[in-house]
Design an enzyme around this catalytic site. Structure first.
Site, PDB file in Angstrom:
ATOM      1  N   SER A 220     -25.442 -47.604  73.167  1.00  0.00           N
ATOM      2  CA  SER A 220     -25.328 -45.998  73.882  1.00  0.00           C
ATOM      3  C   SER A 220     -25.143 -45.033  72.827  1.00  0.00           C
ATOM      4  O   SER A 220     -25.875 -44.877  71.741  1.00  0.00           O
ATOM      5  CB  SER A 220     -23.919 -46.459  74.809  1.00  0.00           C
ATOM      6  OG  SER A 220     -24.006 -45.096  75.615  1.00  0.00           O
TER       7      SER A 220
ATOM      8  N   ASP B 100     -32.330 -49.888  82.688  1.00  0.00           N
ATOM      9  CA  ASP B 100     -31.528 -48.759  82.011  1.00  0.00           C
ATOM     10  C   ASP B 100     -32.214 -47.457  82.463  1.00  0.00           C
ATOM     11  O   ASP B 100     -33.016 -46.933  81.817  1.00  0.00           O
ATOM     12  CB  ASP B 100     -30.799 -48.763  80.969  1.00  0.00           C
ATOM     13  CG  ASP B 100     -30.171 -47.611  80.511  1.00  0.00           C
ATOM     14  OD1 ASP B 100     -29.554 -46.979  81.409  1.00  0.00           O
ATOM     15  OD2 ASP B 100     -30.234 -47.516  79.308  1.00  0.00           O
TER      16      ASP B 100
ATOM     17  N   HIS C 106     -27.736 -50.968  80.391  1.00  0.00           N
ATOM     18  CA  HIS C 106     -27.468 -49.771  79.365  1.00  0.00           C
ATOM     19  C   HIS C 106     -26.713 -50.529  78.366  1.00  0.00           C
ATOM     20  O   HIS C 106     -26.821 -50.242  77.158  1.00  0.00           O
ATOM     21  CB  HIS C 106     -26.512 -48.845  80.157  1.00  0.00           C
ATOM     22  CG  HIS C 106     -26.319 -47.593  78.871  1.00  0.00           C
ATOM     23  ND1 HIS C 106     -27.489 -46.952  78.511  1.00  0.00           N
ATOM     24  CD2 HIS C 106     -25.084 -47.069  78.549  1.00  0.00           C
ATOM     25  CE1 HIS C 106     -27.192 -45.955  77.550  1.00  0.00           C
ATOM     26  NE2 HIS C 106     -25.654 -46.212  77.729  1.00  0.00           N
TER      27      HIS C 106
END
Length: 437
Positions: A175, A362, A415
């Site tokens: 991320s 995602d 994600h």
């Protein structure tokens, strides 16, 4: 005599202030018996006065700690504790999802831990995240200041654990750490050229669904949504025609584009952007009352980390932290790295290996966006697009480039690696050992 005693006390206070703490954790509340792995926790002081105290969890490899790679794991945010990475993504223990009854949440041993093939330092950064803290006000943190602090942390940590200087070293995360990790790799690489007698044995980095150039990458959410049948062909074609690929910072005078983007949001606002197949039950707090919601685990981790017995077991210094938060979104922070692509380019020139993986469900950071910046590096393909397999089943798709960069999708992933930790672990194990995926 009184003056001498006063000076001795002052000296003692100075020594205490500058001693970095580290302790072995033998057991954890919520897990029966002694830990089946070696866990050390502690603080490393950062800065001239060492007022910043960065908290870490270090887990030795369960295979061959003397020779296995050493990883630094950074969670995203910015402001998310790497305890989340440990308990949700790739650590040797995880939280059981069960109704919270006021007692301490339970843990269980995992089968997918990356510590089965690597030593891992899970670091709470920036200061203010997890159990990291500052003794004095430090003002606003930033991407670039955190890169320097993490580099200092590594140098000091390794000086206290010199037996790991020779281990192959990799920086890892997912991320928002996509902004930090490439810059940190460059910082370590430069530091190795100008200093010291002990060099960090830097070999490369690993990133999952990394944010790289946020404002540009958000524009890939609409093509992704169309590919996943979340919007109609007609709406998608109209968006392309009227917005010219710019769906985020729309010129308000372009009323057709504004209206079409509003239509897009009507179709997707109730979709979970972290994983489109998982109910979006966290925004209204439904997960706090029901373990049927995936994100109930986020509630449980806060219950666990705020338990006094847990803090004592982890050797968290009393009085340094109030309420522990999985992600502290209130940290004053300057996102001053606009794009990490130049760092990827520099790291490629310097010959570092990299694994970039994307969960293909995602929306937050669509895999198409990641493919686009990788393509922009303009390296030739040495192993073209193909499926990678687990037990004769397709687990995702992969491609390798001449700059030693491997891209892989995790089929059905979201994600972060927490959605499919077993598949992510097998992918990592193959890559870190030099095998084809």
């Amino acid at each position: 005599m009184g003056s001498t005693l006063k000076h001795l006390l002052l000296l003692l206070l100075v020594l205490i202030r500058h001693v970095d703490s580290a302790a072995i954790v033998k057991s954890l509340p919520g897990l029966e018996g002694r830990l089946p792995f070696e866990l050390e926790t502690g603080y490393i002081g950062i800065g001239e006065e060492e007022d910043i105290q960065l908290f870490y969890y270090f887990i030795k490899s369960e295979n061959n700690p003397k020779e296995d790679p050493l990883l630094l794991w950074l969670d995203g945010g910015p402001g998310c504790s790497s305890l989340g990475g440990l308990l949700f993504e790739n650590g040797p223990v995880a939280l059981k999802s069960a109704v919270y009854n006021g007692s301490n949440p339970s843990l269980f041993s995992t089968t997918y831990s990356w510590t089965k093939m690597a030593n891992i330092i899970y670091l709470d950064q920036p200061v203010g995240s997890g159990f990291s803290y500052s003794r004095t006000p430090i003002g606003k943190s930033s991407d670039t200041s955190e890169v320097k602090r993490i580099h200092e942390f590594l140098q000091k940590w390794l000086s206290k654990h010199p037996q790991f200087f020779s281990n192959p070293f990799y920086v890892t995360g997912d991320s928002y750490s996509g902004m930090i990790v490439p810059a940190l790799v460059q910082e370590i690489s430069k530091g190795n050229y100008i200093c010291c007698k002990h060099l960090i044995n830097l070999q490369g980095y690993v990133l999952g669904n990394p944010i790289t150039y946020a404002e540009h990458e958000k524009n890939y959410r609409i093509p992704f949504s169309h590919g996943m049948s979340l919007i109609s062909d007609e709406l998608y074609e109209s968006l392309k025609r009227n917005c010219k690929g710019n769906y985020e910072n729309v010129d308000p005078r372009n009323t057709k584009c504004v209206r079409l983007v509003e239509e897009y949001h009507k179709c997707t606002d109730k979709i979970n952007t972290q994983h489109i197949l998982i109910p979006d039950c966290d925004k209204k707090g439904h997960g706090i009352t029901s373990p049927d919601c995936y994100y109930y685990l986020y509630f449980l981790i806060e219950c666990w980390a705020n338990n006094e017995r847990v803090r004592e077991a982890l050797h968290v210094t009393k009085g340094t932290k109030g309420q522990w938060q999985r992600c502290n979104w209130t940290i004053p922070y300057d996102n001053n790295i606009i794009s990490s692509v130049p760092y990827h380019m520099d790291n490629s020139i310097n010959g570092y290996r990299s694994l970039i993986y994307s969960g293909d469900h995602d929306i937050t950071m669509p895999f198409q966006a990641t493919q686009a910046w990788i393509k922009s590096l303009n390296y030739s393909i040495v192993d073209d697009w193909r499926p990678w397999m687990i037990n004769d089943q397709i687990a995702g798709y992969t491609r390798t480039y001449s700059n030693k960069m491997t891209f892989a999708t995790v089929k059905g992933g979201g994600h972060t690696a927490e959605y499919l930790p077993n598949e992510s672990s097998i992918m990592f194990q193959r890559w870190i050992s030099g095998q084809p995926l």
